[in-house]
Motif scaffolding. Sequence first.
Motif, PDB file in Angstrom:
ATOM      1  N   GLN A   4      61.450  78.322 -59.164  1.00 53.91           N
ATOM      2  CA  GLN A   4      61.637  79.498 -58.317  1.00 53.91           C
ATOM      3  C   GLN A   4      60.350  80.309 -58.208  1.00 53.91           C
ATOM      4  N   ASP A   5      59.626  80.446 -59.314  1.00 57.28           N
ATOM      5  CA  ASP A   5      58.363  81.188 -59.288  1.00 57.28           C
ATOM      6  C   ASP A   5      57.364  80.496 -58.374  1.00 57.28           C
ATOM      7  N   PHE A   6      57.318  79.167 -58.449  1.00 64.85           N
ATOM      8  CA  PHE A   6      56.383  78.416 -57.597  1.00 64.85           C
ATOM      9  C   PHE A   6      56.796  78.556 -56.130  1.00 64.85           C
ATOM     10  N   ARG A   7      58.088  78.454 -55.867  1.00 63.28           N
ATOM     11  CA  ARG A   7      58.570  78.589 -54.495  1.00 63.28           C
ATOM     12  C   ARG A   7      58.275  79.991 -53.962  1.00 63.28           C
ATOM     13  N   SER A   8      58.408  81.012 -54.799  1.00 66.28           N
ATOM     14  CA  SER A   8      58.110  82.380 -54.372  1.00 66.28           C
ATOM     15  C   SER A   8      56.638  82.539 -54.013  1.00 66.28           C
ATOM     16  N   SER A   9      55.772  81.912 -54.792  1.00 64.88           N
ATOM     17  CA  SER A   9      54.344  81.996 -54.489  1.00 64.88           C
ATOM     18  C   SER A   9      54.034  81.312 -53.167  1.00 64.88           C
ATOM     19  N   LEU A  10      54.725  80.211 -52.877  1.00 69.31           N
ATOM     20  CA  LEU A  10      54.536  79.532 -51.590  1.00 69.31           C
ATOM     21  C   LEU A  10      55.058  80.403 -50.446  1.00 69.31           C
ATOM     22  N   ALA A  11      56.170  81.096 -50.690  1.00 73.31           N
ATOM     23  CA  ALA A  11      56.723  81.979 -49.658  1.00 73.31           C
ATOM     24  C   ALA A  11      55.750  83.117 -49.352  1.00 73.31           C
ATOM     25  N   THR A  12      55.081  83.619 -50.385  1.00 74.77           N
ATOM     26  CA  THR A  12      54.085  84.679 -50.189  1.00 74.77           C
ATOM     27  C   THR A  12      52.934  84.176 -49.327  1.00 74.77           C
ATOM     28  N   LEU A  13      52.473  82.961 -49.601  1.00 72.97           N
ATOM     29  CA  LEU A  13      51.389  82.380 -48.794  1.00 72.97           C
ATOM     30  C   LEU A  13      51.859  82.130 -47.364  1.00 72.97           C
ATOM     31  N   ALA A  14      53.095  81.658 -47.213  1.00 69.19           N
ATOM     32  CA  ALA A  14      53.622  81.417 -45.873  1.00 69.19           C
ATOM     33  C   ALA A  14      53.727  82.715 -45.090  1.00 69.19           C
ATOM     34  N   GLY A  15      54.030  83.810 -45.792  1.00 68.45           N
ATOM     35  CA  GLY A  15      54.140  85.104 -45.130  1.00 68.45           C
ATOM     36  C   GLY A  15      52.827  85.616 -44.573  1.00 68.45           C
ATOM     37  N   LYS A  16      51.732  85.102 -45.081  1.00 68.07           N
ATOM     38  CA  LYS A  16      50.414  85.507 -44.574  1.00 68.07           C
ATOM     39  C   LYS A  16      50.119  84.887 -43.212  1.00 68.07           C
ATOM     40  N   LYS A  17      50.915  83.908 -42.814  1.00 67.15           N
ATOM     41  CA  LYS A  17      50.764  83.199 -41.535  1.00 67.15           C
ATOM     42  C   LYS A  17      49.536  82.298 -41.498  1.00 67.15           C
ATOM     43  N   SER A  18      48.573  82.563 -42.334  1.00 67.51           N
ATOM     44  CA  SER A  18      47.370  81.736 -42.343  1.00 67.51           C
ATOM     45  C   SER A  18      46.722  81.831 -43.717  1.00 67.51           C
ATOM     46  N   MET A  19      46.206  80.711 -44.189  1.00 68.31           N
ATOM     47  CA  MET A  19      45.433  80.713 -45.432  1.00 68.31           C
ATOM     48  C   MET A  19      44.052  81.315 -45.199  1.00 68.31           C
ATOM     49  N   LEU A  20      43.602  81.292 -43.951  1.00 68.99           N
ATOM     50  CA  LEU A  20      42.278  81.794 -43.592  1.00 68.99           C
ATOM     51  C   LEU A  20      42.361  83.308 -43.419  1.00 68.99           C
ATOM     52  N   ALA A  21      41.674  84.044 -44.261  1.00 69.05           N
ATOM     53  CA  ALA A  21      41.715  85.501 -44.205  1.00 69.05           C
ATOM     54  C   ALA A  21      40.614  86.029 -43.289  1.00 69.05           C
ATOM     55  N   MET A  22      40.960  87.088 -42.555  1.00 74.58           N
ATOM     56  CA  MET A  22      40.006  87.735 -41.667  1.00 74.58           C
ATOM     57  C   MET A  22      39.830  89.187 -42.113  1.00 74.58           C
ATOM     58  N   SER A  23      38.684  89.756 -41.797  1.00 70.83           N
ATOM     59  CA  SER A  23      38.428  91.154 -42.133  1.00 70.83           C
ATOM     60  C   SER A  23      37.950  91.889 -40.892  1.00 70.83           C
ATOM     61  N   ALA A  24      38.178  93.191 -40.865  1.00 69.92           N
ATOM     62  CA  ALA A  24      37.728  94.019 -39.755  1.00 69.92           C
ATOM     63  C   ALA A  24      36.992  95.225 -40.318  1.00 69.92           C
ATOM     64  N   SER A  25      35.851  95.538 -39.747  1.00 71.13           N
ATOM     65  CA  SER A  25      35.068  96.686 -40.198  1.00 71.13           C
ATOM     66  C   SER A  25      34.602  97.488 -38.996  1.00 71.13           C
ATOM     67  N   LEU A  26      34.359  98.783 -39.215  1.00 70.09           N
ATOM     68  CA  LEU A  26      33.939  99.695 -38.151  1.00 70.09           C
ATOM     69  C   LEU A  26      32.562 100.264 -38.473  1.00 70.09           C
ATOM     70  N   SER A  27      31.806 100.556 -37.435  1.00 68.60           N
ATOM     71  CA  SER A  27      30.437 101.033 -37.628  1.00 68.60           C
ATOM     72  C   SER A  27      30.380 102.476 -38.126  1.00 68.60           C
ATOM     73  N   ARG A  28      31.471 103.228 -37.976  1.00 68.58           N
ATOM     74  CA  ARG A  28      31.499 104.613 -38.438  1.00 68.58           C
ATOM     75  C   ARG A  28      32.805 104.894 -39.154  1.00 68.58           C
ATOM     76  N   LEU A  38      33.468  97.530 -33.598  1.00 63.90           N
ATOM     77  CA  LEU A  38      34.453  96.835 -34.430  1.00 63.90           C
ATOM     78  C   LEU A  38      33.992  95.400 -34.626  1.00 63.90           C
ATOM     79  N   THR A  39      33.860  94.996 -35.887  1.00 62.64           N
ATOM     80  CA  THR A  39      33.432  93.633 -36.195  1.00 62.64           C
ATOM     81  C   THR A  39      34.546  92.896 -36.921  1.00 62.64           C
ATOM     82  N   VAL A  40      34.962  91.768 -36.363  1.00 56.46           N
ATOM     83  CA  VAL A  40      35.992  90.930 -36.970  1.00 56.46           C
ATOM     84  C   VAL A  40      35.321  89.649 -37.450  1.00 56.46           C
ATOM     85  N   ALA A  41      35.500  89.327 -38.717  1.00 53.55           N
ATOM     86  CA  ALA A  41      34.816  88.159 -39.283  1.00 53.55           C
ATOM     87  C   ALA A  41      35.713  87.475 -40.300  1.00 53.55           C
TER      88      ALA A  41
END
Length: 449
Positions: A46-70, A257-260
């Motif tokens: 169950q713990d392993f399945r929960s961790s997989l559900a958390t990853l699935a909830g992210k929609k993507s394993m690839l993380a993106m970041s957004a930053s602003l100039s001010r 706005l920079t998305v990377a």
Amino acid sequence: MDINPSQMASQMASIYMQSAEQQLAAQNKTSKARSDGLSQLQKALQDFRSSLATLAGKKSMLAMSASLSRDGIATASAGATAQAGSYSLFVDKVASAHQLAFGNIGGVPAAEGGSFSVTLQGGATFNVSLASADVDGDLSLSASEIARAINQAADNQGKVNAMVLTADGQSRLVLSSAATGAAGQISLDTSGIGNAALKAALDAPTQLSAAQDAEVWLGGKTTGVLVKQASNTFTAIQGVTLTLSRAMSDGDALLQLTVARNDGDTAANLQSFVDSYNTLLKSLGTLTSSGDGKTAAGIFATDSGVRTLRDQLNNMVRQNIGGVRLAEMGVSASRDGSLTLDRTKLTKLLQDKPAALDSFFSDSNGDGLIKSVRGYLDQWLSSTKGVITQRRDSISRTQNDLDKRQIRLEAEYQQVYQRYLGQYSRLQAMQSQMSSTLDSLNNYFAQNQ
């Protein structure tokens, strides 16, 4: 030697029943151990399945970041669907909620209250009756009682919030739209109010805050694309969420706005999978351990089903999915099967094949590792037909049989005890009779010497 029938019967009955009781105790111990083992196995899965559900909830394993100039104008975050790039923005207005203040409210004769309606520019309307607003029964309506009547109006349902603000010794009725944006502008129809003073006060509000939409230019002000919306949560750019804080001034440099790609958070996503898998593998290893001279064997050491579970999971994480294997992501397996992440190799893969992680873990066709492993785990964890449920039912039936056998053994013990008690009671009586006869003979010979 004096004979104690009860004590002797108890000892002999215990000796007679010892083998059967030891066998039953061993079977009860095994049954409990298997039940406890199933609980440990269930929690690990169950713990392993929960961790997989958390990853699935992210929609993507690839993380993106957004930053602003001010700082101070807005905050930004990027989700899985965001595309890397740079965007120029100008925040012309931030959304605000309409707020009105009314003075000289109170001391209105309750009989002259009447009713009025509240309308929002977006179309919502509700009626406020003052007929029963005099809750303290003093035949006069206070600002607090009018505010209460507004808040409790049947069709209001939180659209407009009324409160009383006291400043400089004067109480003011304040109405606030619950939502930001121009559609939340408040207006009153006081034609149903009988008291002239109350009607005049409600017809002459002071605006504390305007009902205003947020306005953001994608590009330069007046030259870019204008986006208007009621909320300060701005989602016009796919996968990006901007939360506006304040407007910019004419002449300000555009907000960049920079998305990377965020390789650190991406690696953390993969590391969480590695850690949760290793935790599960350790639990399975303990449960299926064959033991040695110092460590006892695991409860499922000879259980082919649990061993197959472990082997199947091992095979699943090592398969080729979407043309990618874990090894290409920098995830290597040691001799005991545990996984280790090399972040340098992962970074290189992300540079060459940024979509590789999602191809492996969450393929859009539904064939990714997360879905397949969760499906396999469900075969074990289903509350109706899962393997663990079936095994628990089997253990429960076995335990019921053992409980019935315990009852039979207790009944048999009583029968054996009673049999021995009768035998030793008769032996005691014979002993007593022989002792009495011997005493009589001794007395006889003593008197005739």
